[in-house]
Design a protein around this motif. Structure first.
Motif, short mmCIF file in Angstrom:
data_model
loop_
_atom_site.label_atom_id
_atom_site.label_comp_id
_atom_site.label_asym_id
_atom_site.label_seq_id
_atom_site.Cartn_x
_atom_site.Cartn_y
_atom_site.Cartn_z
N GLN B 4 71.67 6.00 -41.72
CA GLN B 4 71.69 6.07 -40.26
C GLN B 4 73.06 5.68 -39.72
OE1 GLN B 4 69.03 7.11 -38.17
NE2 GLN B 4 70.86 7.28 -36.88
N PHE B 5 73.68 4.68 -40.32
CA PHE B 5 75.04 4.27 -39.95
C PHE B 5 75.98 5.46 -40.07
CE2 PHE B 5 78.91 2.22 -42.14
CZ PHE B 5 79.62 2.07 -40.95
N GLU B 7 75.12 8.67 -40.12
CA GLU B 7 74.75 9.73 -39.18
C GLU B 7 75.21 9.40 -37.76
OE1 GLU B 7 70.60 10.58 -39.64
OE2 GLU B 7 70.86 11.21 -41.73
N THR B 8 75.12 8.14 -37.38
CA THR B 8 75.52 7.77 -36.02
C THR B 8 77.04 7.79 -35.87
OG1 THR B 8 73.53 6.41 -35.83
CG2 THR B 8 75.25 6.05 -34.19
N THR B 9 77.76 7.31 -36.87
CA THR B 9 79.23 7.40 -36.77
C THR B 9 79.67 8.86 -36.72
OG1 THR B 9 79.35 7.12 -39.17
CG2 THR B 9 79.87 5.20 -37.83
N ARG B 135 65.93 1.89 -38.48
CA ARG B 135 66.94 2.93 -38.28
C ARG B 135 67.14 3.25 -36.81
NH1 ARG B 135 66.92 7.72 -42.64
NH2 ARG B 135 68.50 8.33 -41.14
N ARG B 136 66.05 3.25 -36.06
CA ARG B 136 66.18 3.52 -34.61
C ARG B 136 67.05 2.46 -33.95
NH1 ARG B 136 60.92 4.82 -35.63
NH2 ARG B 136 60.21 2.72 -35.19
N ASP B 139 70.79 3.04 -34.74
CA ASP B 139 71.37 4.12 -33.94
C ASP B 139 71.59 3.68 -32.49
OD1 ASP B 139 72.12 6.97 -33.55
OD2 ASP B 139 70.38 6.94 -32.23
N ARG B 143 75.39 2.84 -30.73
CA ARG B 143 75.83 3.60 -29.55
C ARG B 143 76.09 2.68 -28.36
NH1 ARG B 143 74.81 9.18 -30.07
NH2 ARG B 143 73.68 9.70 -31.98
#
Lengths: 260, 291
Positions: B4-5, B7-9, B135-136, B139, B143
């Motif tokens: 997730q880290f 994917e968010t970056t 994970r939520r 994210d 942000r």
């Protein structure tokens, strides 16, 4: 000695006398290096946040008083304001604070931090596509810190050509952990090494202005306490000592002697 | 959580050219597609945690917004002074993201354990300190904080939960309410153990993912209860106790190295942070109303 650098040394002595603070011998070994860097760098004291400026990081933060003298010389503030050096609520601490003073790029003091910050600045400037340069001044004592050599490795590995490391080779660390042959060491880490008389302003300016193809390490051969015989002969006693009135008069007399 | 880290970056970098990733030779393979998509914004800088922080601070000074990432003890305990001075004192908003804490690498012994990170970084002025559990949360909190103007610490885990929580930065969640006058407070990925322990017990259950700034207003709501803080790290109980006049108990880490190898679940069971161990601590408090 360059007349401007002589005057700045006198200012350093006066402020140390009046404030009771300051590492005078350290400041005296770097006055020409700092002055030459600011003479060569692209910067504008009226716009200290100008995006296209060159940047300078004083990694050996205890030379702050010398740094203030050079910043005042370049009109970032009036040298008279520095009289409050180290005093409560002054903007001028014994280590510079970037949030308090225009022109100070990084708050330093603990050794081995500023050079890593300078590497990051040089990298960020390159990513931004700006044709700027970053200078940092480190000490030989500071180079006992492993983080200095980490930063040198990183700088070379990412291929910076906009970073100049000024190494104040004043041999002060002979008292415990000397850094012998610094030029060889920086060369072995991948730097372009230039060795220069660290008290010759014109020579320093010429070296700083040269284009570089990689990380440049300027080994500035300096004398701790340069300009006053008493300081040079007694560097350990004077490492962090301020003169009394009588000592001040003697130091000023030595500073203004025709030959040093 | 590390996925997730990444994917968010990746999502942030797609719209914000200031975003960069600086790795300490950890999670490198995972970031290969980020590297391809963001040339010049990805650096596997080396096993030099002090310099990772200092260099990232310098990058931040030029306007970039780097995420620095490696294993928790090396980036936080080893580089505490760099975080203190180069991020907090200099006011450069570096984003620091770690993996491995507290006992995700139980098998590696105490060299790879980390349970002081949240507590020590919480003490630094200007810092934001986060322990997302899902994970939520990773994210949402990344942000919310990556461009906050403050240095931010985010501790990831390889054992996330999947509980629905309030995703707002700086806010806790009341997951259940009881009438006994006992409130259990916890944070991060240990939550499923706490929920299982309290499943049929008459207690309030309050959860946090943000340790600094603390949701003091939420803590205040339970100030008349006896509060049991259950946590597999230091930092949460100290944050809660900054609200004056509380009656709190801590069920967490012993004063010893937990170097018994195995898995995080083995360690938790041995120190009473599995569901039965937590249940015992809660029921003890419930059964001693004068405590």
């Amino acid at each position: 000695m360059d007349s401007t650098c002589r005057r700045m040394r006198a200012e350093i002595l006066d402020i140390s006398f009046s404030s009771g603070h300051g590492h005078i011998p350290t400041c005296f070994s770097v006055v020409e290096c700092l002055y030459a860097a600011y003479e060569v760098m692209r910067h504008d004291p009226k716009r200290p946040d100008w995006a296209e400026r060159d940047r300078f990081v004083l990694s050996k933060g205890h030379a702050a008083l010398g740094y203030y003298a050079v910043l005042a010389q370049h009109s970032y503030f009036d040298i008279k304001e520095v009289a409050g050096f180290g005093a409560y609520n002054s903007r001028f601490g014994c280590h510079a604070d970037r949030t308090k003073l225009p022109g100070v790029e990084a708050s330093t003091g603990s050794l081995g931090h500023g050079i890593g910050i300078a590497v990051g600045m040089a990298l960020g400037e390159r990513v931004a596509g700006r044709q700027t340069k970053v200078f940092t001044l480190i000490g030989d004592g500071e180079s006992n810190e492993g983080s200095v050599w980490e930063a040198v490795m990183v700088a070379n590995n990412v291929g910076l050509n906009n970073l100049t490391i000024i190494y104040d080779h004043n041999k002060s660390q002979g008292r415990c952990l000397p850094v012998t042959n610094p030029g060889e060491r920086f060369r072995s880490f991948g730097c372009e090494v230039v060795e220069v008389n660290g008290h010759n302003v014109d020579a320093l300016k010429e070296v700083f202005a040269r284009p570089a193809t990689g990380v440049r390490a300027v080994i500035a051969d300096t004398v701790k306490g340069y300009g006053c015989k008493t300081l040079v002969d007694n560097v350990n006693e004077w490492h962090r000592k301020s003169p009394d009135a009588e000592q001040l008069a003697k130091l000023l007399e030595e500073l203004h002697a025709p030959a040093i | 959580m590390r996925r997730q880290f990444k994917e968010t970056t990746t999502a942030l970098a797609a719209t914000d050219p200031r975003v960069a990733v600086v790795l300490g030779d950890v999670s490198v393979y995972m970031f290969m597609d980020f590297h391809r998509a963001n040339p010049g914004k990805f650096y596997n800088m080396g096993i030099c945690e002090n310099s990772l922080i200092s260099v990232a601070a310098g990058m931040t000074a030029t306007g970039m917004r780097p995420f620095v990432h490696t294993i928790a003890p090396f980036l936080t305990e080893r580089s505490l002074e760099q975080i203190k001075l180069d991020c907090a004192y200099n006011q450069w908003p570096v984003n620091i993201v770690t993996c491995g804490a507290s006992f995700d690498y139980a098998w590696d012994g105490a060299t790879h354990h980390c349970y002081t990170d949240l507590a020590i970084l919480r003490l630094l002025p200007n810092m934001e300190v986060l322990q997302p559990g899902s994970r939520r949360e990773v994210d949402a909190l990344m942000r919310a904080t990556y461009d906050s103007g403050k240095p931010t610490y985010i501790r990831l885990s390889d054992h996330p939960h999947d509980v629905e929580t309030n995703l707002e930065f700086g806010k806790g969640t009341v997951l259940r309410e009881g009438k006994s006058g006992v409130t259990v407070m916890t944070a991060g990925p240990i939550l499923p153990n706490v929920m299982a322990a309290c499943e049929d017990l008459d207690v309030n259950l309050v959860y946090f993912h943000t340790l600094k700034p603390m949701d003091r207003a939420l803590v205040e709501r339970f100030r008349h209860d006896r509060i049991l803080v259950v946590h597999d790290a230091f930092g949460l109980q100290e944050a809660i106790n900054e609200v004056p006049g509380l009656r709190t108990w801590y069920h967490g880490l012993p004063d010893q190295f937990c170097a018994w190898y195995g898995t995080v679940h083995d360690i938790r069971a041995r120190i009473g942070l599995d569901a039965p161990g937590i249940r015992k601590a809660v029921t003890t408090l419930l059964e001693t109303p004068s405590a």
